[in-house]
Design a protein around this motif. Structure first.
Motif, PDB file in Angstrom:
ATOM      1  N   THR A  98       0.829  -1.205   0.000  1.00 47.19           N
ATOM      2  CA  THR A  98       0.000   0.000   0.000  1.00 47.19           C
ATOM      3  C   THR A  98       0.863   1.256   0.000  1.00 47.19           C
ATOM      4  N   ARG A 113       2.475   1.720  -3.429  1.00 45.78           N
ATOM      5  CA  ARG A 113       1.506   2.211  -4.427  1.00 45.78           C
ATOM      6  C   ARG A 113       1.280   3.705  -4.254  1.00 45.78           C
ATOM      7  N   VAL A 141      -5.414  16.281   7.164  1.00 42.89           N
ATOM      8  CA  VAL A 141      -5.242  15.023   6.419  1.00 42.89           C
ATOM      9  C   VAL A 141      -6.547  14.652   5.725  1.00 42.89           C
ATOM     10  N   ASP A 153      -8.081   6.146   6.971  1.00 46.82           N
ATOM     11  CA  ASP A 153      -6.759   5.686   7.382  1.00 46.82           C
ATOM     12  C   ASP A 153      -5.867   5.521   6.149  1.00 46.82           C
ATOM     13  N   LEU A 154      -5.394   6.662   5.617  1.00 47.15           N
ATOM     14  CA  LEU A 154      -4.575   6.592   4.400  1.00 47.15           C
ATOM     15  C   LEU A 154      -3.089   6.594   4.751  1.00 47.15           C
ATOM     16  N   ASP A 195      -0.366   8.965   0.054  1.00 39.81           N
ATOM     17  CA  ASP A 195      -1.679   9.532  -0.264  1.00 39.81           C
ATOM     18  C   ASP A 195      -1.926  10.819   0.522  1.00 39.81           C
ATOM     19  N   ILE A 203      -8.874   7.599 -10.286  1.00 42.59           N
ATOM     20  CA  ILE A 203      -8.078   7.026  -9.190  1.00 42.59           C
ATOM     21  C   ILE A 203      -8.685   7.492  -7.867  1.00 42.59           C
ATOM     22  N   MET A 259      -8.390   7.435  -3.866  1.00 43.22           N
ATOM     23  CA  MET A 259      -7.543   7.092  -2.715  1.00 43.22           C
ATOM     24  C   MET A 259      -8.361   6.308  -1.694  1.00 43.22           C
ATOM     25  N   ASP A 260      -7.758   5.255  -1.185  1.00 48.58           N
ATOM     26  CA  ASP A 260      -8.412   4.476  -0.130  1.00 48.58           C
ATOM     27  C   ASP A 260      -7.356   3.746   0.698  1.00 48.58           C
ATOM     28  N   ARG A 261      -7.796   2.867   1.554  1.00 50.48           N
ATOM     29  CA  ARG A 261      -6.876   2.200   2.480  1.00 50.48           C
ATOM     30  C   ARG A 261      -5.912   1.252   1.787  1.00 50.48           C
ATOM     31  N   THR A 262      -6.192   0.921   0.520  1.00 51.70           N
ATOM     32  CA  THR A 262      -5.267   0.038  -0.207  1.00 51.70           C
ATOM     33  C   THR A 262      -4.242   0.873  -0.989  1.00 51.70           C
ATOM     34  N   GLY A 263      -4.243   2.178  -0.760  1.00 52.36           N
ATOM     35  CA  GLY A 263      -3.411   3.087  -1.556  1.00 52.36           C
ATOM     36  C   GLY A 263      -4.349   3.809  -2.497  1.00 52.36           C
ATOM     37  N   ASP A 264      -4.853   3.084  -3.476  1.00 57.05           N
ATOM     38  CA  ASP A 264      -5.880   3.645  -4.358  1.00 57.05           C
ATOM     39  C   ASP A 264      -6.572   2.533  -5.120  1.00 57.05           C
ATOM     40  N   THR A 265      -7.746   2.863  -5.625  1.00 61.80           N
ATOM     41  CA  THR A 265      -8.467   1.933  -6.500  1.00 61.80           C
ATOM     42  C   THR A 265      -8.647   2.645  -7.829  1.00 61.80           C
ATOM     43  N   ARG A 266      -8.357   1.948  -8.910  1.00 61.96           N
ATOM     44  CA  ARG A 266      -8.407   2.576 -10.233  1.00 61.96           C
ATOM     45  C   ARG A 266      -9.565   2.038 -11.062  1.00 61.96           C
ATOM     46  N   LEU A 299      -8.052  12.271 -10.133  1.00 59.95           N
ATOM     47  CA  LEU A 299      -7.713  11.749  -8.803  1.00 59.95           C
ATOM     48  C   LEU A 299      -8.744  12.229  -7.789  1.00 59.95           C
ATOM     49  N   TYR A 355      -9.566  12.468  -3.690  1.00 58.57           N
ATOM     50  CA  TYR A 355      -9.118  12.238  -2.310  1.00 58.57           C
ATOM     51  C   TYR A 355     -10.227  12.619  -1.339  1.00 58.57           C
ATOM     52  N   PRO A 356     -10.282  11.944  -0.200  1.00 59.41           N
ATOM     53  CA  PRO A 356     -11.377  12.176   0.742  1.00 59.41           C
ATOM     54  C   PRO A 356     -11.355  13.580   1.350  1.00 59.41           C
ATOM     55  N   ARG A 357     -12.457  13.956   1.942  1.00 58.73           N
ATOM     56  CA  ARG A 357     -12.608  15.239   2.627  1.00 58.73           C
ATOM     57  C   ARG A 357     -11.450  15.466   3.610  1.00 58.73           C
ATOM     58  N   LEU A 358     -10.982  16.705   3.678  1.00 57.78           N
ATOM     59  CA  LEU A 358      -9.869  17.009   4.584  1.00 57.78           C
ATOM     60  C   LEU A 358     -10.393  17.278   5.992  1.00 57.78           C
TER      61      LEU A 358
END
Lengths: 147, 73
Positions: free
Chosen positions: A43, A46, A106, A110-111, A115, B5, B7-14, B65, B67-70
């Motif tokens: 992870t 990536r 952030v 949990d990134l 990321d 792309i 962003m998530d807990r696996t890095g990202d999902t495409r 890309l 990315y989630p809310r800050l």
């Protein structure tokens, strides 16, 4: 006498079973830990690869050398240094390169570091005020620093 | 082909889609609306190391890309 033998045998068998079960359990725990470590490593890799793809050549070179890169705030032109990490990793610098304060914001969830740093870069470079509006500011410093 | 792309807990999902396939483009647009509606920010690259935030779906963007809310850390 026979009862004592049976009792001793039962105790022995129970102890043996307990040992076998404990060994199996520790094996499962060790394997799951190793899988989780490997997943985390993939992870991280990536996310770092994604980050590097979005950095400018200068930012990328800086990050690869020092594990930080600078960005310019879209609204005020302030320089921020984004250090590798996920918490309180943004440093505001003044025009002479001195530490002013630290910021922490952030993306939710949990990134991993790559990321988080990419979201921080995009936020500061496109919507500095919006990003700082949700951020926590800290004036704690490890001492005078010049960059 | 274009890529979204997330962003998530696996890095990202495409999610890749063919920009010439109407059904795929519609699906990508729905995904865009769902993600931005859930608080994700969408950004596209506008040059080396440069990007712009987009508020509406851009089917011509090669890579978008999310990315989630800050939140304050």
């Amino acid at each position: 006498m026979t009862q004592q033998i049976i009792l001793a045998l039962s105790s022995f068998i129970l102890a043996l079973l307990g040992t076998v079960l404990l060994s199996a359990l520790s094996l499962v725990v060790a394997r799951s830990g190793s899988c989780s470590k490997s997943f985390r490593f993939e992870t991280e890799a990536r996310a770092l690869s994604l980050l590097k793809g979005w950095l400018s050549p200068k930012q990328r070179a800086c990050y690869e050398r020092f594990r930080y890169f600078d960005v310019i705030g879209s609204d005020t032109g302030t320089r921020y240094r984004i250090h590798h990490g996920t918490q309180t990793n943004i440093e505001e610098l003044n025009c002479t390169g001195h530490h002013v304060c630290k910021w922490c914001f952030v993306p939710d969830g949990d990134l991993v570091a790559g990321d988080v740093m990419l979201a921080q870069k995009i936020a500061l470079e496109t919507n500095e005020r919006g990003a700082l509006a949700v951020a926590h500011r800290s004036f704690v410093s490890s001492g005078p620093r010049r960059f | 082909m274009a890529t979204q792309i997330v962003m998530d807990r696996t890095g990202d999902t495409r999610h890749t889609f063919d920009v010439h396939d109407r059904a795929e483009v519609e699906k990508a647009e729905r995904r865009f609306k769902e993600l931005t509606g859930a608080g994700f920010t969408a950004a596209v690259r506008s040059g080396p190391g440069e990007q712009r935030v987009i508020r509406s779906f851009d089917p011509t963007a090669e890579e978008t890309l999310f990315y989630p809310r800050l939140v304050g850390g």
